[in-house]
Design a protein around this motif. Structure first.
Motif, PDB file in Angstrom:
ATOM      1  N   PHE A 119       0.814  -1.395   0.087  1.00 56.11           N
ATOM      2  CA  PHE A 119       0.181   0.189  -0.005  1.00 56.11           C
ATOM      3  C   PHE A 119       0.851   1.272   0.245  1.00 56.11           C
ATOM      4  O   PHE A 119       0.412   2.425   0.049  1.00 56.11           O
ATOM      5  N   GLY A 120       2.218   0.850  -0.166  1.00 59.59           N
ATOM      6  CA  GLY A 120       3.000   2.279  -0.011  1.00 59.59           C
ATOM      7  C   GLY A 120       3.717   2.651   1.064  1.00 59.59           C
ATOM      8  O   GLY A 120       3.205   2.262   2.375  1.00 59.59           O
ATOM      9  N   ALA A 121       4.825   3.415   1.083  1.00 62.55           N
ATOM     10  CA  ALA A 121       5.539   3.696   2.161  1.00 62.55           C
ATOM     11  C   ALA A 121       4.829   4.418   2.935  1.00 62.55           C
ATOM     12  O   ALA A 121       4.014   5.322   2.868  1.00 62.55           O
ATOM     13  N   GLU A 122       5.018   4.093   4.344  1.00 61.03           N
ATOM     14  CA  GLU A 122       4.435   4.482   5.630  1.00 61.03           C
ATOM     15  C   GLU A 122       2.915   4.317   5.730  1.00 61.03           C
ATOM     16  O   GLU A 122       2.171   4.892   6.579  1.00 61.03           O
ATOM     17  N   ALA A 123       2.351   3.319   4.718  1.00 63.77           N
ATOM     18  CA  ALA A 123       0.973   3.017   4.820  1.00 63.77           C
ATOM     19  C   ALA A 123       0.699   2.290   6.544  1.00 63.77           C
ATOM     20  O   ALA A 123      -0.290   2.657   6.982  1.00 63.77           O
ATOM     21  N   SER A 124       1.579   1.488   7.001  1.00 67.68           N
ATOM     22  CA  SER A 124       1.047   0.983   8.194  1.00 67.68           C
ATOM     23  C   SER A 124       1.092   2.131   9.286  1.00 67.68           C
ATOM     24  O   SER A 124       0.526   2.276  10.433  1.00 67.68           O
ATOM     25  N   ARG A 125       2.124   3.273   9.370  1.00 68.32           N
ATOM     26  CA  ARG A 125       1.922   4.352  10.150  1.00 68.32           C
ATOM     27  C   ARG A 125       0.717   5.223   9.891  1.00 68.32           C
ATOM     28  O   ARG A 125      -0.113   5.347  11.025  1.00 68.32           O
TER      29      ARG A 125
END
Length: 150
Positions: free
Chosen positions: A96-102
């Motif tokens: 889902f892209g960089a930093e998605a989990s944040r």
């Protein structure tokens, strides 16, 4: 000047109160495979050696009479949980892209329940977009479309 625009099938899903979103393309041929592989990976985690070890260690955290805490066992359990959660977040970020989990979970290491909750909430949206993609392709390339050769 001529111009050309291709629908890239980009979908954006709002994931927090700050207005941040995750995005993916329903026309990315690798997206659905990667998403379903992630779901499979998540389901398989209960069979991991570390999970069984974590359960064994969990039984040792507090003494049977409840009076003593085994801090080493507690740290082992927490280390295993963190390792699996971080691995899940890396996989989510890859899809889902960089930093998605944040964006999704905030500035924490989410536990497995939060991650499972994310999958429960996003899966119906992914399925909706999958059907939308299939309908678009069928409509565009069916034999009955205008101009199609019989």
């Amino acid at each position: 000047m001529d111009s050309l625009r291709i629908d890239n099938g980009l979908k954006k899903i709002d994931v927090n109160d700050a207005g941040e979103y995750i995005e993916f393309s329903i026309f990315d041929s690798s997206f659905f495979r990667a998403f379903f592989d992630l779901l499979r990976w998540f389901d398989e985690q209960e069979n991991r050696k570390e999970i069984k070890e974590m359960d064994e260690q969990g039984d040792k955290v507090v003494s049977e009479d409840g009076t003593e805490i085994n801090y080493d066992a507690a740290n082992n359990v927490l280390d295993i949980r963190d390792k699996i959660s971080k691995e899940a977040c890396e996989k989510i970020d890859n899809i889902f892209g960089a930093e998605a989990s944040r964006k999704i979970f905030g500035n924490i290491i989410p536990d497995m329940y939060m991650i499972a909750d994310f999958f429960e909430k996003i899966s119906p949206l992914i399925e909706k977009y999958r059907k939308e993609r299939s309908q678009t392709i069928n409509k565009k390339y069916s034999k009955s479309r205008k101009g199609a050769k019989s």
